[in-house]
Design a protein around this motif. Sequence first.
Motif: not given
Length: 286
Positions: A52-54, A65-82, A97-103
Amino acid sequence: MARKAKYKKRKWEGFRAMASRAATFAEEGGSRRARGDFRVKSGARVAAVLDLFRQLKCPLRACEIGELLQLAPSSTNDLMKTLVEVGYLDFDRKAKTYFPGIRAAMFAQWLANEQPGLQRLEAFAHTLRDTSGENVVLFAHQQHQVQVISVTCGEIPPPGNIYEGASLPVFGTAAGGAVLMVKTPAELDEIARRTFRTKACGKAVVSMEDVVRKFKRRGYASSVREDIIPDNWAIALPLPAIAGRQSIVVGLGGPIARVRDHERELAELTRNTIFSCFGQRPVSLR
């Protein structure tokens, strides 16, 4: 700035339309991938977030992100935090907001250095889309299937079964026809054995050999029947070897009236774009 915002909006709307069509395809009993039926769903979701970021190339909020990937809010938040915890995403606390990091950037840089030819694929797809106005899809050959590795949406979004990660059969599709154009008879026979029952294999090979000869004579493959994807037609050509890969093909598709009625012109446009982007003509046919 206005042009950049307009381009971002176009990409966003294109991705949203493609996601919506894929969801409808899944609800109607589409493929296992379209239904999200993966062996490890969390792994597939990580890949979807990075993809999605690409595609959108901009920071995103968790709700977007949750809207575009059709994920539940709780699942989206857990995934982003991980993903933040392991360093593959950065989180801007002020903008939320989120964006790809250094790794993630280091991984991408290593891969780009390993396969330098792949860097030109995205530019090629966008150039062909801009000049043709149609959907441009890149496929990779995987045994008896072709897998969608990139979708660049045209003026009319692609049908629901065309999305990144989707797989289509080699036999009976334009992309598969382009793959078979550069295969030996023995390789074609092997693909047929992986696709059909033993009794049907021989007939399928004979039938497809005739179709492939036709494709070779004119220099490009095309849809075989109108009813496979209603009101949609596609042409496809094999690309020159890129980063050692011999089986990447480009498909250009859209409504029948826009594509089938202008096959030759679109095929010539595709050939010229291949040459201008890669410095080579489409792969030689055997």
